[in-house]
Design a protein around this motif. Structure first.
Motif, short mmCIF file in Angstrom:
data_model
loop_
_atom_site.label_atom_id
_atom_site.label_comp_id
_atom_site.label_asym_id
_atom_site.label_seq_id
_atom_site.Cartn_x
_atom_site.Cartn_y
_atom_site.Cartn_z
N ALA A 170 0.83 -1.21 0.00
CA ALA A 170 0.00 0.00 0.00
C ALA A 170 0.86 1.25 0.00
N GLY A 171 1.98 1.20 0.74
CA GLY A 171 2.88 2.35 0.76
C GLY A 171 3.44 2.66 -0.62
N PHE A 172 3.80 1.62 -1.36
CA PHE A 172 4.34 1.83 -2.70
C PHE A 172 3.26 2.23 -3.70
N LEU A 173 2.12 1.55 -3.61
CA LEU A 173 1.04 1.83 -4.57
C LEU A 173 0.43 3.21 -4.38
N SER A 174 0.72 3.86 -3.25
CA SER A 174 0.18 5.20 -3.03
C SER A 174 0.73 6.21 -4.03
N PHE A 175 1.78 5.85 -4.76
CA PHE A 175 2.33 6.76 -5.76
C PHE A 175 1.57 6.72 -7.09
N LEU A 176 0.71 5.74 -7.24
CA LEU A 176 0.01 5.61 -8.52
C LEU A 176 -0.80 6.84 -8.90
N PRO A 177 -1.50 7.51 -7.96
CA PRO A 177 -2.31 8.66 -8.38
C PRO A 177 -1.50 9.93 -8.65
N THR A 178 -0.18 9.92 -8.40
CA THR A 178 0.61 11.15 -8.53
C THR A 178 1.04 11.37 -9.97
N ASN A 179 1.53 12.58 -10.22
CA ASN A 179 2.01 12.95 -11.55
C ASN A 179 3.48 12.64 -11.76
N TYR A 180 4.12 12.07 -10.74
CA TYR A 180 5.52 11.69 -10.87
C TYR A 180 5.55 10.28 -11.45
N ARG A 181 5.45 10.20 -12.77
CA ARG A 181 5.29 8.92 -13.45
C ARG A 181 6.45 7.98 -13.16
N GLY A 182 7.66 8.52 -13.08
CA GLY A 182 8.82 7.67 -12.83
C GLY A 182 8.67 6.88 -11.56
N VAL A 183 8.24 7.54 -10.47
CA VAL A 183 8.09 6.86 -9.19
C VAL A 183 6.78 6.10 -9.12
N SER A 184 5.75 6.57 -9.81
CA SER A 184 4.48 5.83 -9.78
C SER A 184 4.64 4.46 -10.42
N GLU A 185 5.43 4.37 -11.49
CA GLU A 185 5.70 3.06 -12.10
C GLU A 185 6.56 2.21 -11.19
N LEU A 186 7.51 2.84 -10.51
CA LEU A 186 8.31 2.11 -9.52
C LEU A 186 7.41 1.59 -8.41
N GLY A 187 6.48 2.42 -7.94
CA GLY A 187 5.55 2.01 -6.89
C GLY A 187 4.68 0.85 -7.33
N LEU A 188 4.25 0.88 -8.60
CA LEU A 188 3.42 -0.20 -9.12
C LEU A 188 4.18 -1.52 -9.12
N ILE A 189 5.43 -1.47 -9.63
CA ILE A 189 6.22 -2.70 -9.71
C ILE A 189 6.63 -3.18 -8.32
N ALA A 190 7.09 -2.23 -7.49
CA ALA A 190 7.54 -2.60 -6.14
C ALA A 190 6.37 -3.09 -5.30
N GLY A 191 5.20 -2.46 -5.45
CA GLY A 191 4.03 -2.90 -4.70
C GLY A 191 3.64 -4.33 -5.07
N ALA A 192 3.64 -4.59 -6.38
CA ALA A 192 3.36 -5.97 -6.81
C ALA A 192 4.45 -6.91 -6.33
N GLY A 193 5.70 -6.42 -6.33
CA GLY A 193 6.81 -7.25 -5.88
C GLY A 193 6.69 -7.65 -4.42
N MET A 194 6.17 -6.74 -3.58
CA MET A 194 5.99 -7.08 -2.17
C MET A 194 4.99 -8.23 -2.00
N LEU A 195 3.93 -8.21 -2.80
CA LEU A 195 2.94 -9.29 -2.72
C LEU A 195 3.52 -10.59 -3.25
N ILE A 196 4.36 -10.48 -4.30
CA ILE A 196 5.01 -11.69 -4.81
C ILE A 196 5.99 -12.24 -3.79
N ALA A 197 6.76 -11.34 -3.14
CA ALA A 197 7.70 -11.79 -2.11
C ALA A 197 6.95 -12.49 -0.97
N PHE A 198 5.82 -11.96 -0.59
CA PHE A 198 5.01 -12.60 0.45
C PHE A 198 4.53 -13.97 -0.01
N ALA A 199 4.04 -14.02 -1.26
CA ALA A 199 3.49 -15.28 -1.77
C ALA A 199 4.57 -16.36 -1.84
#
Length: 875
Positions: free
Chosen positions: A382-411
C-alpha cells in the motif's frame, strides 16, 4: 480466517514440496526468459513526469517546435580565438558529412553570417572607433597581408620600430607585442606548445576563455532503447574531432542535454557489477549470521531469486518498459522482499528448537507469522502503490512494480520457502535464538518506560525547529558527477553570463507577439536580455554600412592579391630575422625600462631562431602565420557586410528561432549570478509572473521540483491513510493503530531532523527514501504489534528482534550499496536510505516495545485470549 488460509497454503506446499519447488522453478524460468526477451528501458528523462501537467504541456509544445532537449553541444577549445574559429568551422563541416549519426548539425552558414555581419551589432560610435583604428593600421595590415610569411611578420615589427625612431611611438608601447612574440619563439625553441593571437594583439588585452571557445550544436540520432541513447553519436563526434582538430591545436568536449543524460547513466552503470558482487557477498554473510545454515540460506536465496524473476516479468508486462527510476525495483525487492523470508526462516529456527520435528516446525512457524507477514506485505505494498495517483510517473511506475513485488515476495515466502525447507531439510537447532544477553537492557527499558517515552518525545520535539532548515535541492545538476566531462563543461559555461545556460523560453504565436513579450520581460530587473529572431537584424544599418565601406576602401590595396609577394626562401627568412634582431638592439641601445628589456629579449630570441634548424623556423612561422591567415580572412569578410533583413537571415538561424507555422521563440536570460540558485529561482518566478507561458531552463527545474514535492506529499498522505485503514481492518483497535503509526511517524521526523544535522538536503533522487521508510518501517512495527497482541513479553530478547535486526542489516546492505556509487544522486539516495533505516530500526526495536507496555489483559488481571506467560514466550 487469514491465518487459516495461510496455514492451509503452507500445509499444501509442505505436502507437495517437490511439485511446488519444480513448478516454481519452471515458472521463474519462464518469467526470466520473458523478462530477458522483453526487457526495455526508456532512458528519456522527460518521460518521468506526466505530460498532462500545464507546465509540461508548455514544455512539450516548445520541445516539439524547437527540439532543444535533443541537442548535443560540442565545445571546441583552442589556444587562440583565431584557431578556435577555424577549428569550429572545420569540425562543423566534417560533422555535416555524417548523415548516419546526426540528423542535423548547426550550419557553417550561420557561423559565416555572424562573422560577416558581426561589426554591425556594434553601436555607430563603437563601429566608427573600430574603423578609424583599422585605417590608421593600414601600413601594418598591408605588410602582413602582402607577405604572409615569417619575413612579412618581421617586416611589420620593423615598421613599428620605425615608428619608435620617428617618435610616433615609445618602445614601452610595444612591450606587450614584443613579449608575446618572445613567448611564442621561446616556446618553440624549447619544444613547448606555442601559439600567437593577432586578435588579442589588436584588442590590447589577453583573450578571455569565452573568446577561445567555439560551439557546434548537433542533433544526434537517438536510441531510447539503450541506457545511453546518444552514445553512438557521441563516439562519432569524438572520432571526427580527433581527425579534424589537432592541426588547430584544438580539443572538443561534449555537453548539453543528450551528453549529460548519457553520462549520468554511464556513471550509474560504472562499477555496477563490482558493487553488485560485493553486495551479494555481504548479504550472504548476514544471512549466515541470521540463519546459521547453508541449506536455510539456499532456501531464502532461491525464494528471493524466483520472486525477483516473477516481479521483473510482471513489471515489464504492466509498464512495457522501465524508466530510469523504476529500474531500481530490483534493489527494492531484494532490500525489502527478503524481510519476509528472513522473518519466516528465523521463526522456523526458533520453532525447530522448541518442536524438534521439521514438518511441525515449518507449519508452526507459518502459523506464527501468517498474520504479521500478511499484514506487513499488504501495508508495504500500500505504501508503494500510493504513488500511482501522482504525476511523478517515474516513481508511480516504480511504486506499481515494487508494490506488486511485495505481494510476490510474500506469496513465495509462504509457498516456495516452506517447500524448499521441506526438501532441503535444514539441521535441528541446538540452541535458542533469542538475545538473552539483552535482558538487562530490556529490563532497564521496562523499568524506566514512562521516562524514556517522555524523554524521547521531548528530544524529538526539541529537534523540530531544525526542520526549518531542511533544504530541498532543486538543481538537478547537483545530482551529477561534477568531474565528468559533460557536467564539468556545463558548469564552466554556466559561470559565463553570456553562455545563456540559464535562459528560459517562450513559444509565441507570431514574431510580433514574441517581440512584444521580449519588450515586456526586458523591463524586469531579474532579466539581462530577451532575444527573438528580430534581435539578429541590427539597428541603424544606414549609419553603420557607410562606416564599414570607408574602412574597406582604405584597406582595399592592402588586400589586393596583385600586391602579394612571392613566398620567401629560408635564407630570406634568416636574413629578415637577423636584420630585425639588429634593429631591436639598436633601438633599445642603452635605454632602461620594460620596453628596452623586451626589445633586447626579442632580439636574442630572433637571433637564436635565425641559427636554429630550418624545421624550428618553419614551426615558428606556422605559429605566427596560421592565425594571421585566419585573422586577415575574417577582417576582409567583416568589412563587406550586406544589409540584413528578416528575409536575408540564414535559414538555419530562422529555423532555430521560428517555425514553419509562424510560431516564434523568445529566449530570456537572467541577470543573476548563474551560480546563485536562489537568485535563479527568483528570476524564474519573476518571468512567470509577467509571462505565464514561459518554460524550459530554471522554470522547468522549479516546476518539476514543485511537482515532485507535491507528489511525495500526496503519496505520503495516501500511504498513511491506506496503511492506517488496513491496520484498522485487521487490528480493530484505534489504540493499536496508533501504537503502530506513532513510531513510524517518529522515525520519519527523526530522519528529516538528522538530514539537517548532517547537511544532507533532499533532492529529486533521495526523496524516494521517504516511501521506502514507510514500507520498511511499517513492516517492522507490525511484527511487534502483532507479537504484543499475542501476549509476548520481553520483546527485545525474542527471536523476533533477531529477525528484525538481520532483516534491517540485509536491507541496509542492499540500499547502502547505492551510497558508494560515483553518481552523486544515487549516492545521496543510499545515504538517506541508510539514515532512515537506522531511525526506523531504533523506533521499532527500542521505542515501540516500551510504548506498547505490558501485553493487554482482561479485567481482573486474567491474561487475554492467546496471551502467553513470560516463561512460555522466553526463547
Amino acid at each position: 480466517m487469514l491465518t487459516t488460509l495461510v496455514n492451509r497454503t503452507i500445509l499444501f506446499c509442505v505436502a507437495y514440496s517437490r511439485v511446488v519447488v519444480a513448478a516454481s522453478l519452471v515458472l521463474a524460468t519462464l518469467a526470466a526468459v520473458y523478462a530477458a526477451t522483453h526487457f526495455a528501458i526508456n532512458s528519456d528523462i522527460n518521460a518521468l513526469l506526466s505530460k498532462d501537467l500545464d507546465w509540461r504541456r508548455r514544455e512539450v509544445a516548445f520541445e516539439n517546435a524547437f527540439g532543444r532537449y535533443q541537442v548535443m553541444t560540442v565545445v571546441v577549445t583552442a589556444p587562440t580565438s583565431e584557431l578556435a574559429t577555424a577549428a569550429t568551422a572545420a569540425l562543423t563541416d566534417a560533422l555535416n558529412l555524417d548523415k548516419v549519426h546526426f540528423r542535423e548539425v548547426s550550419s557553417s552558414g550561420t557561423a559565416s553570417f555572424f562573422l560577416q555581419h558581426g561589426l554591425l551589432f556594434q553601436s555607430p560610435q563603437e563601429l566608427a572607433a573600430s574603423a578609424d583604428g583599422l585605417i590608421k593600421a593600414e601600413p601594418l595590415i598591408r605588410d602582413l597581408s602582402t607577405d604572409r610569411s615569417m619575413r612579412g611578420v618581421v617586416a611589420a615589427l620593423e615598421d613599428s620600430l620605425i615608428g619608435v625612431q620617428s617618435s610616433q611611438l615609445s618602445l614601452d608601447d610595444l612591450t606587450r607585442v614584443m613579449s608575446a612574440a618572445s613567448d611564442t619563439v621561446e616556446g618553440t625553441l624549447t619544444g613547448k606548445p606555442a601559439h600567437f593571437s593577432w586578435r588579442a594583439l589588436v584588442s590590447g588585452k589577453p583573450s578571455v576563455a569565452a573568446e577561445k571557445r567555439g560551439f557546434v550544436e548537433v542533433r544526434p540520432v537517438l536510441d531510447y532503447s539503450a541506457l545511453e541513447p546518444g552514445r553512438r553519436a557521441g563516439d562519432a563526434v569524438r572520432q571526427i574531432a580527433a581527425a579534424t582538430l589537432p592541426k588547430f591545436q584544438a580539443t572538443a568536449r561534449l555537453t548539453g542535454p543528450v551528453a549529460m543524460s548519457d553520462e549520468q547513466f554511464a556513471t550509474i552503470k560504472e562499477n555496477a557489477l563490482r558493487n553488485g558482487i560485493i553486495t551479494v557477498a555481504v548479504v550472504v554473510l548476514i544471512l549466515w549470521l541470521a540463519l546459521g545454515s547453508f541449506r536455510l540460506i539456499a532456501a531464502v536465496v532461491v525464494t528471493l531469486g524466483v520472486g525477483l524473476a516473477l516481479t521483473a516479468a510482471l513489471g515489464l508486462l504492466m509498464v512495457g518498459s522501465l524508466n530510469v527510476i523504476s529500474v531500481y525495483f530490483a534493489v527494492l525487492f531484494v532490500g525489502i522482499g527478503v524481510d519476509f523470508a528472513i522473518q519466516y526462516s528465523v521463526r522456523y529456527r526458533a520453532d525447530r528448537h522448541d518442536v524438534g520435528n521439521l514438518r511441525g516446525a515449518i507449519i508452526t512457524a507459518g502459523s506464527h507469522v501468517a498474520a504479521p507477514l500478511t499484514l506487513a506485505a499488504f501495508a508495504t505494498a500500500a505504501g508503494f502503490l500510493s504513488f500511482l495517483p501522482t504525476n511523478y510517473r517515474g516513481v508511480s511506475e516504480l511504486g506499481l512494480i515494487a508494490g506488486a513485488g511485495m505481494l510476490i515476495a510474500f506469496a513465495t515466502s509462504i509457498t516456495l520457502l516452506p517447500a524448499l525447507l521441506t526438501s532441503l531439510k535444514p539441521p535441528t537447532e541446538q540452541v535458542a535464538l533469542g538475545y538473552t544477553s539483552l535482558a538487562p537492557l530490556d529490563n532497564f527499558l521496562a523499568r524506566h518506560r514512562i521516562g524514556i517515552i517522555v524523554g524521547t518525545g521531548m528530544f524529538v520535539a526539541a529537534g523540530l525547529p531544525l526542520l526549518y532548515w531542511l533544504r530541498f535541492d532543486f538543481n538537478p545538476i547537483n545530482l551529477q558527477n561534477p568531474h565528468s566531462e559533460a557536467t564539468a563543461t556545463y558548469l564552466e559555461l554556466a559561470r559565463d553570463k553570456d553562455s545563456n545556460t540559464n535562459a528560459v523560453e517562450v513559444l509565441a504565436p507570431s514574431l510580433q507577439e514574441a517581440d512584444a513579450i521580449a519588450a515586456r520581460v526586458s523591463k524586469l530587473p531579474d532579466v539581462a536580455r530577451a532575444m527573438t529572431l528580430a534581435t539578429f537584424v541590427p539597428a541603424e544599418q544606414s549609419e553603420k554600412l557607410p562606416i564599414l565601406q570607408r574602412a574597406n576602401d582604405a584597406l582595399a590595396e592592402a588586400f589586393d592579391a596583385k600586391n602579394a609577394e612571392q613566398p620567401p626562401s629560408d635564407a630570406e627568412n634568416v636574413e629578415a630575422l637577423k636584420r630585425a634582431a639588429d634593429r631591436l638592439n639598436d633601438t633599445a641601445g642603452e635605454l632602461k625600462g620594460v620596453g628596452a628589456e623586451a626589445a633586447r629579449r626579442l632580439s636574442r630570441n630572433l637571433s637564436a631562431l635565425a641559427t636554429a634548424d630550418v624545421g624550428v623556423r618553419t614551426a615558428v612561422e606556422t605559429t605566427f602565420v596560421q592565425p594571421l591567415q585566419i585573422a586577415l580572412a575574417m577582417l576582409q569578410t567583416m568589412l563587406k557586410p550586406d544589409p540584413i533583413t528578416m528575409q536575408s537571415l540564414p535559414p538555419d538561424l530562422v529555423r532555430e528561432w521560428s517555425t514553419a507555422s509562424g510560431q516564434a521563440r523568445v529566449s530570456i536570460v537572467p541577470s543573476a549570478d548563474p551560480g546563485d540558485n536562489d537568485a535563479i529561482r527568483r528570476f524564474a518566478r519573476a518571468v512567470l509572473k509577467v509571462e505565464p507561458t514561459a518554460t524550459e531552463g530554471p522554470i522547468a527545474v522549479l516546476e518539476a521540483g514543485n511537482t515532485i514535492v507535491r507528489a511525495f506529499v500526496q503519496a505520503g498522505i495516501w500511504a498513511l491513510l491506506s496503511i492506517a485503514l488496513l491496520l484498522w481492518l485487521v487490528l480493530r483497535r484505534f489504540s493499536d493503530v496508533l501504537l503502530t503509526l506513532i513510531p513510524l511517524i517518529l522515525a520519519g521526523v527523526v530522519t528529516l531532523e538528522l538530514c539537517v544535522v548532517f547537511g544532507l538536503p533532499l533532492n529529486f533522487a533521495n526523496i524516494i527514501a521517504i516511501p521506502l521508510l514507510l514500507g520498511v518501517g511499517v513492516a517492522f512495527k507490525i511484527y511487534y504489534i502483532m507479537a504484543w497482541r499475542e501476549g509476548q513479553t520481553h520483546l527485545l530478547q525474542t527471536s523476533l528482534t533477531r529477525a528484525v535486526v538481520y532483516s534491517a542489516l540485509t536491507t541496509a546492505t542492499a540500499f547502502g550499496s547505492l551510497w558508494f556509487s560515483d553518481h552523486p544522486g544515487t549516492s545521496s539516495m543510499g545515504k538517506l536510505l541508510a539514515l532512515s533505516l537506522v531511525s526506523t530500526l531504533a523506533a521499532a526495536v527500542l521505542f515501540q516495545p516500551i510504548l506498547m507496555g505490558a501485553p493487554r489483559t482482561k479485567r481482573g488481571g486474567v491474561p487475554a485470549v492467546g496471551q502467553k506467560t513470560q516463561k512460555e514466550t522466553m526463547p
